[in-house]
Design an enzyme around this catalytic site. Structure first.
Site, PDB file in Angstrom:
ATOM      1  CG  ASP A 238      -5.288  -6.927  12.449  1.00  0.00           C
ATOM      2  OD1 ASP A 238      -6.237  -6.232  12.872  1.00  0.00           O
ATOM      3  OD2 ASP A 238      -4.135  -6.497  12.317  1.00  0.00           O
ATOM      4  NE  ARG A 241      -4.045  -7.969   6.756  1.00  0.00           N
ATOM      5  CZ  ARG A 241      -4.648  -8.939   6.065  1.00  0.00           C
ATOM      6  NH1 ARG A 241      -5.824  -9.395   6.463  1.00  0.00           N
ATOM      7  NH2 ARG A 241      -4.091  -9.441   5.003  1.00  0.00           N
ATOM      8  N   GLY A 265       0.814  -9.262  -3.889  1.00  0.00           N
ATOM      9  CA  GLY A 265       1.043  -9.967  -2.636  1.00  0.00           C
ATOM     10  C   GLY A 265      -0.265 -10.476  -2.070  1.00  0.00           C
ATOM     11  CG  ASP A 287       1.954 -14.130  -2.482  1.00  0.00           C
ATOM     12  OD1 ASP A 287       1.268 -13.451  -1.693  1.00  0.00           O
ATOM     13  OD2 ASP A 287       3.077 -14.579  -2.181  1.00  0.00           O
ATOM     14  CB  SER A 289       5.183 -17.116  -0.781  1.00  0.00           C
ATOM     15  OG  SER A 289       3.799 -17.094  -0.473  1.00  0.00           O
ATOM     16  CB  ILE A 315       4.529  -7.633  -8.926  1.00  0.00           C
ATOM     17  CG1 ILE A 315       3.605  -6.789  -9.803  1.00  0.00           C
ATOM     18  CG2 ILE A 315       5.558  -6.759  -8.226  1.00  0.00           C
ATOM     19  CD1 ILE A 315       2.482  -7.554 -10.441  1.00  0.00           C
ATOM     20  CD  GLU A 316       9.177  -6.376  -8.427  1.00  0.00           C
ATOM     21  OE1 GLU A 316       9.315  -5.602  -7.463  1.00  0.00           O
ATOM     22  OE2 GLU A 316       8.803  -7.580  -8.283  1.00  0.00           O
ATOM     23  CD  GLU A 331      -1.494  -6.279   5.116  1.00  0.00           C
ATOM     24  OE1 GLU A 331      -0.424  -5.629   4.997  1.00  0.00           O
ATOM     25  OE2 GLU A 331      -1.605  -7.276   5.819  1.00  0.00           O
ATOM     26  CD  GLU A 340       6.806  -8.199   5.909  1.00  0.00           C
ATOM     27  OE1 GLU A 340       5.915  -7.762   5.164  1.00  0.00           O
ATOM     28  OE2 GLU A 340       6.613  -9.088   6.741  1.00  0.00           O
ATOM     29  CG  HIS A 497      -1.053  -8.352  12.013  1.00  0.00           C
ATOM     30  ND1 HIS A 497      -1.964  -7.630  11.268  1.00  0.00           N
ATOM     31  CD2 HIS A 497       0.024  -8.528  11.194  1.00  0.00           C
ATOM     32  CE1 HIS A 497      -1.470  -7.394  10.069  1.00  0.00           C
ATOM     33  NE2 HIS A 497      -0.270  -7.917   9.990  1.00  0.00           N
TER      34      HIS A 497
END
Length: 558
Positions: A238, A241, A265, A287, A289, A315-316, A331, A340, A497
């Site tokens: 993209d 972006r 993220g 991140d 994941s 992040i918390e 992003e 989300e 996207h």
């Protein structure tokens, strides 16, 4: 995956792994000695996860062979070097030197140190049982003999081992989930009443025990093939972006020079690498994941290992190596902007870590709504089911008026100038303000036979100062003419996207009311999370125009 080690691990391993160790005699070769079975067993059929990949091997021997051939890393030789180090220290102590020099591998690289100094030295057979982290006294790293050693290579190797342990933990959890799914696919569990319970009910119980965002995180991780790759490929391709972030960062290198940046993220780490290339002193990429492992590989492969620190977790919950940062880049935008709920975490990071004069990148966002008209789409996807070869298949229309449709629309589908219904100044907006009801008003620019639905999209702006402001109805194309970086996800700009959100109106079987050019439609639009901690959204709209009854409808975005 690249066929080379990350630079931090390579630097450590190079000092422990020399090519000339091949000259050792067979009698001194630890692969032939007792006690080496744990390193390269003769018969071990237990599956093992790779050291530098998520591949699974049938046994340790296969994994070690792949590590040698593909990654040029020989774990057996590393342990052999540790044996030499132990024997070197013991020999020096035996000579009366209670503080032997261990600053260079060259001091103990001779194969003579493969021969044990002590008979049946238990330490040599227990090297794999050493603690992952050395004891720390007064800020110094200490070896087993209590003597201080600040060898950077050892610290870096320990950090690499911790990363691999985390990867193995993720793998183990994934295997456990897979086993659970297989178990409940093959069996009907029994409830406390003694009756078989529906598999779907048991599965829901398991899902409730996991974190609410597990599916969301998995979709962005690299486990399983290629859903994640497709997602990240789509985002990177993209260009609207990605170019916007790159252009802002590269065009404002003065803002990033010697600054500490937090990437919330981080995904594949593309934004982190933009910042590092622009001169940032440190970039902390976070991140939750498993894509963080690929991000780390990307960072090292591109030579940014000394600048970018990759952290796995929310992040918390993660511990940052600094108390505050100068810039937060993220992003975070989802479909309809807030799907989300990632912005919640970004704002938490802002309140916790951003310096008082720090910068949010991007800095502003706006949400827009416009009347949607598309008779061709209605004919093809709605009216079609009312008569399929003469049969009524209206049952196929279930939920089509209840769920938000994410699709690309055309300027011809927009029957009025869009109205901005929410402005988001990222430096000051709060999480509470992300649940809202806002008024809007649009004036039709053409006659329409029916109002088919509503079209929602968002615009993003990158301003160079936290004190910069934009107009309530700022248009990205006009801002770009003034030299600012901005983009739209609307139908009048290049496709992204994110596409647009289409909310089809349910006329309840009644004929829709035609509307005329110049008619004004007034309404209210509300966003709210579908459930507590949910990443899904419910969008509710009330509207009315002259000659129309007031209407109200709710759609889900999930």
């Amino acid at each position: 995956m690249s066929g080379s080690l990350p630079s931090s691990a390579a630097a450590a391993v190079d000092d422990l792994h020399s090519e000339d160790s091949e000259s050792a005699t067979d009698s001194l070769n630890p692969a032939n000695d007792e006690g080496w079975e744990d390193i390269e067993p003769e018969d071990d059929s237990q599956p093992v996860v790779g050291l530098f990949s998520d591949d699974v091997y049938p046994d340790v021997r296969s994994m070690l062979k792949e590590s040698r051939e593909r990654y040029n890393f020989d774990l057996v030789k590393v342990q052999k070097s540790l044996v030499k180090l132990v024997n070197y220290i013991r020999s020096e102590v035996k000579k009366g030197n209670r503080n032997p020099d261990v600053s260079s591998k060259s001091l103990f690289e001779d194969d003579i140190y493969l021969k044990p100094v002590l008979d049946d030295d238990a330490l040599l057979y227990s090297l794999e049982d050493l603690e992952d982290e050395p004891e720390t006294v007064d800020g110094g790293v200490h070896l087993a003999n209590g003597r201080s050693s600040a060898e950077k290579r050892i610290i870096e190797l320990q950090e690499e081992l911790e990363r691999l342990q985390g990867q193995f933990t993720d793998y183990r959890l994934a295997v456990q989930r897979s086993l659970n799914e297989q178990l409940f696919k093959d069996e009907d569990p029994i409830t406390s009443s003694g009756a078989p319970e529906r598999k779907g009910s048991v599965r829901k119980k398991l899902e409730r025990d996991e974190e609410a965002d597990a599916d969301y995180l998995t979709s962005y991780s690299y486990n399983g093939a290629s859903r994640s790759q497709t997602i990240h490929e789509s985002m990177l391709k993209d260009t609207v972006r990605t170019d916007a972030y790159r252009d802002f960062i590269y065009d404002n290198k003065g803002l990033f020079k010697n600054k500490i940046v937090l990437d919330v993220g981080c995904g594949t780490s593309i934004l982190s690498m933009f910042c590092a290339k622009a001169g940032a002193k440190m970039v902390i990429a976070v991140d939750n994941s498993n894509i963080i492992e690929k991000a780390r590989e990307n960072v090292y492969a591109n030579g940014f290992g000394d600048v970018i620190k990759c952290l796995h977790g929310k992040i918390e919950e993660v511990s940052l190596p600094v108390s505050q940062v100068d810039i937060i880049v993220s992003e975070w935008m989802g479909y309809g902007l807030l799907f989300e709920a990632m912005l919640d975490s970004v704002l938490w990071a802002r309140d916790r870590y951003l310096a008082p004069d720090g910068l949010m990148v991007p800095s502003h966002a706006t949400l827009r709504i416009a009347p949607y008209v598309d008779p061709d789409y209605i004919d093809s996807h709605v009216s079609f089911w009312k008569s399929v070869y003469g049969f009524d298949m209206s049952s196929m229309l279930a939920n089509i008026h209840d769920e938000v449709i994410v699709k690309t629309t055309k300027p011809s589908n927009v029957a009025a100038e869009p109205a901005v219904f929410l402005q988001l100044p990222l430096h000051t907006i709060t999480v509470e303000e992300l649940t809202f009801v806002k008024n809007f008003e649009v004036t039709l620019t053409e006659d329409i036979d029916a109002l088919d639905g509503w079209n929602i999209w968002f615009d993003i702006f990158f301003m160079p100062s936290r004190t910069s402001k934009i107009k309530d109805d700022a248009v990205p194309s006009e801002m770009k003419k003034q030299g600012f970086v901005a983009f739209t996800t609307g139908p009048h700009g290049p496709e992204t996207h994110w596409q647009q959100c289409v909310l089809l109106i349910n006329h309840g079987g009644k004929d829709p009311v035609p509307l005329k050019k110049g008619q004004v439609i007034k309404g209210e639009i509300g966003y709210r999370k579908k459930e507590e901690r949910s990443r899904a959204l419910e969008i509710e709209i009330q509207w009315a125009a002259e000659g129309m009854e007031k209407q109200q409808q709710t759609w889900s975005l999930q």
